[in-house]
Design a protein around this motif. Sequence first.
Motif, PDB file in Angstrom:
ATOM      1  N   TYR A  43      22.351 -24.637  38.235  1.00 12.84           N
ATOM      2  CA  TYR A  43      23.476 -25.361  38.815  1.00 12.84           C
ATOM      3  C   TYR A  43      24.713 -25.252  37.928  1.00 12.84           C
ATOM      4  O   TYR A  43      25.806 -25.609  38.351  1.00 12.84           O
ATOM      5  CB  TYR A  43      23.129 -26.827  39.069  1.00 12.84           C
ATOM      6  CG  TYR A  43      23.080 -27.703  37.846  1.00 12.84           C
ATOM      7  CD1 TYR A  43      24.215 -28.334  37.364  1.00 12.84           C
ATOM      8  CD2 TYR A  43      21.875 -27.914  37.165  1.00 12.84           C
ATOM      9  CE1 TYR A  43      24.176 -29.137  36.236  1.00 12.84           C
ATOM     10  CE2 TYR A  43      21.821 -28.719  36.041  1.00 12.84           C
ATOM     11  CZ  TYR A  43      22.967 -29.319  35.588  1.00 12.84           C
ATOM     12  OH  TYR A  43      22.925 -30.102  34.465  1.00 12.84           O
TER      13      TYR A  43
ATOM     14  N   SER B 127      17.714 -21.325  40.527  1.00 12.94           N
ATOM     15  CA  SER B 127      17.796 -22.790  40.443  1.00 12.94           C
ATOM     16  C   SER B 127      18.983 -23.271  39.618  1.00 12.94           C
ATOM     17  O   SER B 127      19.219 -24.466  39.529  1.00 12.94           O
ATOM     18  CB  SER B 127      16.503 -23.350  39.836  1.00 12.94           C
ATOM     19  OG  SER B 127      15.389 -23.013  40.622  1.00 12.94           O
TER      20      SER B 127
ATOM     21  N   GLU C 173      26.514 -25.010  41.175  1.00 10.54           N
ATOM     22  CA  GLU C 173      27.586 -25.971  41.420  1.00 10.54           C
ATOM     23  C   GLU C 173      28.797 -25.724  40.520  1.00 10.54           C
ATOM     24  O   GLU C 173      29.926 -26.020  40.912  1.00 10.54           O
ATOM     25  CB  GLU C 173      27.079 -27.398  41.198  1.00 10.54           C
ATOM     26  CG  GLU C 173      25.954 -27.811  42.134  1.00 10.54           C
ATOM     27  CD  GLU C 173      25.472 -29.225  41.855  1.00 10.54           C
ATOM     28  OE1 GLU C 173      26.134 -29.933  41.059  1.00 10.54           O
ATOM     29  OE2 GLU C 173      24.443 -29.628  42.412  1.00 10.54           O
TER      30      GLU C 173
ATOM     31  N   SER D 277      21.613 -19.877  44.749  1.00  7.51           N
ATOM     32  CA  SER D 277      21.851 -20.825  45.841  1.00  7.51           C
ATOM     33  C   SER D 277      22.246 -22.228  45.419  1.00  7.51           C
ATOM     34  O   SER D 277      22.934 -22.913  46.158  1.00  7.51           O
ATOM     35  CB  SER D 277      20.615 -20.952  46.723  1.00  7.51           C
ATOM     36  OG  SER D 277      19.703 -19.966  46.506  1.00  7.51           O
ATOM     37  N   PHE D 278      21.810 -22.702  44.234  1.00  6.44           N
ATOM     38  CA  PHE D 278      22.066 -24.086  43.822  1.00  6.44           C
ATOM     39  C   PHE D 278      23.246 -24.204  42.861  1.00  6.44           C
ATOM     40  O   PHE D 278      23.506 -25.290  42.341  1.00  6.44           O
ATOM     41  CB  PHE D 278      20.826 -24.685  43.165  1.00  6.44           C
ATOM     42  CG  PHE D 278      19.663 -24.835  44.100  1.00  6.44           C
ATOM     43  CD1 PHE D 278      19.588 -25.897  44.990  1.00  6.44           C
ATOM     44  CD2 PHE D 278      18.644 -23.902  44.113  1.00  6.44           C
ATOM     45  CE1 PHE D 278      18.518 -26.041  45.858  1.00  6.44           C
ATOM     46  CE2 PHE D 278      17.570 -24.028  44.982  1.00  6.44           C
ATOM     47  CZ  PHE D 278      17.506 -25.093  45.861  1.00  6.44           C
TER      48      PHE D 278
END
Length: 542
Positions: free
Chosen positions: A388, A386, A412, A409-410
């Motif tokens: 970012y 989770s 950024e 996956s998240f």
Amino acid sequence: MRKPTQAHLAGTAALFLLAAAIPATTVAVLPSEADALLAWKASLIDAAALSSWTRATPVCDWHRVHCDNKSAVVELRLYRLGLSGGLDTLDTVAFPALAYLDLSINHLGGAIPASISRLRSLESLDLSNNGFNGSIPPQLGDMPNLLSLRLDNNSLVGAIPRQLCSLFSMKYLHMSNNQLSGGLQNCLCNLQNLLVIHLRNNRLTGELPDCWWNLQSMNLSNNSFSGEIPAAKANHNCSLFTLYLARNAFVGDVPLLLGCTWLVALDISSNRFNSSIPPQLNDMRGLNDLRLHNNNLVGNIPHQLCRLISITVLDLSNNRLTGDLPDCWCNFQVLLFMDLSNNRLTGKLPDCWWSLEALLFMDLSNNYFSSKIPAPVANHNCSLRSLYLINLSRNHLSCRIPQGIGSLSFLEILDLSSNQLFGNIPQSITRLSGLNTLNVSNNLLSGKIPTGNQIQTLTDPSIYSNNSGLCGFPLNISCTNTSLAPDERNGEQEDHWMYYCVIAGIVSGLWLWFGMLFTVKSWRCGFLSFVDGMQCKIMKKL
């Protein structure tokens, strides 16, 4: 006998006249609630939301006006109606039963009139989120039933009146986001029923009163309070749930909050505390928000903090903390935000950090962490999935970027700059579809920069700078075999050997077939008969 009789009659007549005049005078002095509200409405610049306030309708049916069973106005809930104007023309004498006045989130301005103290039955006064200016009227201390006073988000100036200390029923006091100055009155300790005091974003000075722990919530952030914070006594019944003292000038030790076992949020960041982190913080088992950043804290992070299993926000950044992270660090299974940046922490990153399933933000930059970046264990449920933001920049990490980086996956924001990372950038990084900020500069990376998907949009060459072995887009360095990382060159050589093997297999198969054809008599005769037959068929057609 006539004279006394005439005098007696004259006196009696005078008494009747006086008695008749008293109620008439009273009616003139005490206007009706409808008259008072209509007069105030007429003074407002914008009162379109009060269109139902007319003499044709009973006052108890007006918009946002509430009455009791005797048709007396007891509540005016006039929040968020776009009202503009002031309160000078509101005749407060006309509302002897008014208990709740809410004028918040409007465009009202001017000074708060002292006449508002005539609302003797008032229990809640909310003038927040307007444009009131001037000082707080000391007459507000004459409202014996007042339980809640909200004056926050205005432009009030001056000191907090000492007269407010006489509001013995007061439970909630909100004056944040003004320009109030001066100190807190020690007489506030007389308010035994006070539960909440929020005064953040003002210009208040001085020290805290000794009774600060009697409250449930105190927010004095962004002022100019100074001195040491008086310690809560172990035998005292501390009621605090939240304590916010950030961005002041407090000094000395981090306060020992003995007995404050119900505390869920503690923010004393951006002060001048210069002690170690007290291990006693572990007694607050419900603590979920701990912010100690921007101080001068020293020493190790106590391993006792690992008992705070409910922690969701942990910010210890911008201090002088030293030592390794405690082995129990991965107990924080509900941690969302972790910032330990700009300290002097050493040692390796915990191997179990991939199991912090809830973590969204992790900044460990500008420390002395060394060794490797832990890779996820095979067949282990990641996560950190989770996250970012990961910032591990300006450490001493000497390792490869984990191949499993693409499983976040998240993610950024990824900053691994200014370390000693070597090897290639894993191809799996192209799976990070939300990646919008990347920095791997100032390392020892080599090989071809991965291309494709979201990473193709990161075109600033500086994010890869000072890595002498990197090549490919967006760098203006073409990739040759000598510029590839060893693992990439090995992969390329393996591909070449595979091609060679396939070609050799084909050639060997053909030679084997032809060899058998010309050495075995039965195969040779059969093949020649097949060729003769095909030739005869073709000649016939011609």
